[in-house]
Design a protein around this motif. Structure first.
Motif, PDB file in Angstrom:
ATOM      1  N   ALA A   1      55.595 -20.603-119.895  1.00 35.61           N
ATOM      2  CA  ALA A   1      55.365 -21.863-119.190  1.00 35.61           C
ATOM      3  C   ALA A   1      56.012 -21.911-117.803  1.00 35.61           C
ATOM      4  N   VAL A   2      56.802 -20.905-117.470  1.00 31.69           N
ATOM      5  CA  VAL A   2      57.481 -20.921-116.174  1.00 31.69           C
ATOM      6  C   VAL A   2      57.153 -19.678-115.351  1.00 31.69           C
ATOM      7  N   LYS A   3      57.280 -19.849-114.036  1.00 36.06           N
ATOM      8  CA  LYS A   3      57.199 -18.717-113.121  1.00 36.06           C
ATOM      9  C   LYS A   3      58.627 -18.249-112.884  1.00 36.06           C
ATOM     10  N   ASP A   4      58.796 -16.945-112.797  1.00 35.84           N
ATOM     11  CA  ASP A   4      60.125 -16.341-112.753  1.00 35.84           C
ATOM     12  C   ASP A   4      60.185 -15.325-111.605  1.00 35.84           C
ATOM     13  N   PRO A   5      60.258 -15.799-110.350  1.00 32.57           N
ATOM     14  CA  PRO A   5      60.186 -14.881-109.205  1.00 32.57           C
ATOM     15  C   PRO A   5      61.353 -13.895-109.102  1.00 32.57           C
ATOM     16  N   GLN A   6      62.490 -14.218-109.721  1.00 30.68           N
ATOM     17  CA  GLN A   6      63.653 -13.326-109.641  1.00 30.68           C
ATOM     18  C   GLN A   6      63.808 -12.443-110.876  1.00 30.68           C
TER      19      GLN A   6
ATOM     20  N   LEU B   1      71.506 -21.399-124.078  1.00 33.27           N
ATOM     21  CA  LEU B   1      70.491 -20.918-123.169  1.00 33.27           C
ATOM     22  C   LEU B   1      70.959 -21.236-121.759  1.00 33.27           C
ATOM     23  N   ASP B   2      71.339 -20.193-120.997  1.00 30.03           N
ATOM     24  CA  ASP B   2      71.903 -20.350-119.657  1.00 30.03           C
ATOM     25  C   ASP B   2      70.914 -19.873-118.605  1.00 30.03           C
ATOM     26  N   LEU B   3      70.131 -20.796-118.073  1.00 30.12           N
ATOM     27  CA  LEU B   3      69.145 -20.445-117.054  1.00 30.12           C
ATOM     28  C   LEU B   3      69.315 -21.297-115.807  1.00 30.12           C
ATOM     29  N   GLY B   4      70.536 -21.784-115.581  1.00 34.28           N
ATOM     30  CA  GLY B   4      70.805 -22.575-114.393  1.00 34.28           C
ATOM     31  C   GLY B   4      70.672 -21.732-113.133  1.00 34.28           C
ATOM     32  N   ASN B   5      70.105 -22.362-112.092  1.00 32.66           N
ATOM     33  CA  ASN B   5      69.957 -21.733-110.772  1.00 32.66           C
ATOM     34  C   ASN B   5      69.179 -20.415-110.858  1.00 32.66           C
ATOM     35  N   GLY B   6      68.177 -20.373-111.732  1.00 32.75           N
ATOM     36  CA  GLY B   6      67.384 -19.159-111.929  1.00 32.75           C
ATOM     37  C   GLY B   6      66.121 -19.095-111.088  1.00 32.75           C
ATOM     38  N   LYS B   7      65.894 -20.121-110.246  1.00 31.96           N
ATOM     39  CA  LYS B   7      64.687 -20.196-109.402  1.00 31.96           C
ATOM     40  C   LYS B   7      63.413 -20.259-110.241  1.00 31.96           C
ATOM     41  N   LEU B   8      63.510 -20.800-111.458  1.00 33.43           N
ATOM     42  CA  LEU B   8      62.353 -20.928-112.336  1.00 33.43           C
ATOM     43  C   LEU B   8      61.539 -22.149-111.929  1.00 33.43           C
ATOM     44  N   SER B   9      60.228 -22.045-112.018  1.00 34.79           N
ATOM     45  CA  SER B   9      59.360 -23.199-111.792  1.00 34.79           C
ATOM     46  C   SER B   9      58.375 -23.279-112.947  1.00 34.79           C
ATOM     47  N   GLY B  10      57.941 -24.483-113.244  1.00 31.06           N
ATOM     48  CA  GLY B  10      57.052 -24.703-114.372  1.00 31.06           C
ATOM     49  C   GLY B  10      57.556 -25.879-115.183  1.00 31.06           C
ATOM     50  N   SER B  11      57.237 -25.902-116.465  1.00 31.54           N
ATOM     51  CA  SER B  11      57.590 -27.065-117.272  1.00 31.54           C
ATOM     52  C   SER B  11      58.344 -26.671-118.540  1.00 31.54           C
ATOM     53  N   LEU B  12      59.065 -27.648-119.072  1.00 32.58           N
ATOM     54  CA  LEU B  12      59.743 -27.470-120.350  1.00 32.58           C
ATOM     55  C   LEU B  12      58.698 -27.527-121.456  1.00 32.58           C
TER      56      LEU B  12
ATOM     57  N   TYR C   1      69.960 -31.187-114.164  1.00 33.67           N
ATOM     58  CA  TYR C   1      70.031 -31.756-112.824  1.00 33.67           C
ATOM     59  C   TYR C   1      69.399 -30.832-111.779  1.00 33.67           C
ATOM     60  N   HIS C   2      68.985 -31.450-110.675  1.00 37.84           N
ATOM     61  CA  HIS C   2      68.340 -30.759-109.541  1.00 37.84           C
ATOM     62  C   HIS C   2      67.093 -29.984-109.970  1.00 37.84           C
TER      63      HIS C   2
ATOM     64  N   TYR D   1      73.983 -25.602-126.162  1.00 37.38           N
ATOM     65  CA  TYR D   1      74.017 -25.724-124.707  1.00 37.38           C
ATOM     66  C   TYR D   1      72.660 -25.341-124.140  1.00 37.38           C
ATOM     67  N   LEU D   2      72.035 -26.293-123.431  1.00 41.07           N
ATOM     68  CA  LEU D   2      70.776 -26.038-122.756  1.00 41.07           C
ATOM     69  C   LEU D   2      71.014 -26.267-121.274  1.00 41.07           C
ATOM     70  N   GLU D   3      71.149 -25.174-120.545  1.00 38.62           N
ATOM     71  CA  GLU D   3      71.515 -25.206-119.134  1.00 38.62           C
ATOM     72  C   GLU D   3      70.316 -24.753-118.291  1.00 38.62           C
ATOM     73  N   LEU D   4      69.604 -25.710-117.708  1.00 36.12           N
ATOM     74  CA  LEU D   4      68.421 -25.412-116.901  1.00 36.12           C
ATOM     75  C   LEU D   4      68.499 -26.103-115.540  1.00 36.12           C
TER      76      LEU D   4
END
Length: 193
Positions: A37-42, A72-83, A123-124, A95-98
């Motif tokens: 569901a997400v794009k993962d450019p990095q 799940l630690d995916l903060g500041n991962g430059k992910l785009s898309g939806s939950l 956040y953000h 812990y759900l860190e997005l």
């Protein structure tokens, strides 16, 4: 009689292994639904291989001693898309860190099924829609931050939300509240989308 005594521990071992594999597959499927569901450019999710039985080997995923996903630690991962609603299947997730991604769309109602959740940091992002009332049932939730999104509706103040300050909800221009207990109905209707 001696054979049945030996078989019993073997049957228990086989059943517990099968159950652990089923849980790992269910959790791996849920995490892989997020990956789709997400794009993962990095390439943050590059190690998330659905052919592996155990998602505990994937980067940014932490598991407990039973091989169940707890973080799940995916903060500041430059992910785009939806939950995705499948995240609600991670029964032991704490812990759900997005935070600080470019996630859009609503918060899935199914996140309210994460009974072990301690921290939800979103956040953000660019999340929209109301805060699902199901989240107020998360009695273990201690940290909640959805600031700097585009959420709408009324900030709930019951259940787990009675503990959170207004900073948790800041910079959501269409979010109203907090509501006055007993005087204002939690509004999930109208033009809040």
């Amino acid at each position: 009689m001696a054979i049945s005594t030996l078989l019993h521990p073997l049957v228990v071992l086989l059943l517990s292994t099968a159950l652990a594999t089923t849980n790992a597959n269910t959790e791996g499927d849920a995490l892989y639904a997020l990956r789709r569901a997400v794009k993962d450019p990095q390439g943050v999710l590059e190690s998330w291989d659905p052919t592996l039985v155990d998602p505990c080997t994937w980067f940014h995923v932490t598991c407990d001693s039973d091989s169940r996903v707890t973080r799940l630690d995916l903060g500041n991962g430059k992910l785009s898309g939806s939950l995705v609603p499948e995240l609600g299947k991670l029964e032991r997730l704490q812990y759900l860190e997005l935070y600080m991604n470019d996630l859009v769309g609503p918060l899935p109602e199914e996140l309210g099924g994460l009974k072990s959740l301690i921290s939800l940091d979103l956040y953000h992002n660019n999340l929209t829609g109301p805060i699902p009332s199901s989240l107020s049932k998360l009695s273990n939730l201690k940290f909640f931050d959805v600031s700097n999104n585009d959420l709408c509706g009324t900030i709930p103040t019951w259940g787990s939300f009675s503990k959170f300050s207004e900073e948790s909800f800041m910079n959501n221009p269409r979010l109203e509240g907090p509501e006055l207990m007993g005087f204002v109905r939690y509004d999930v209707g109208g033009d809040c989308k």
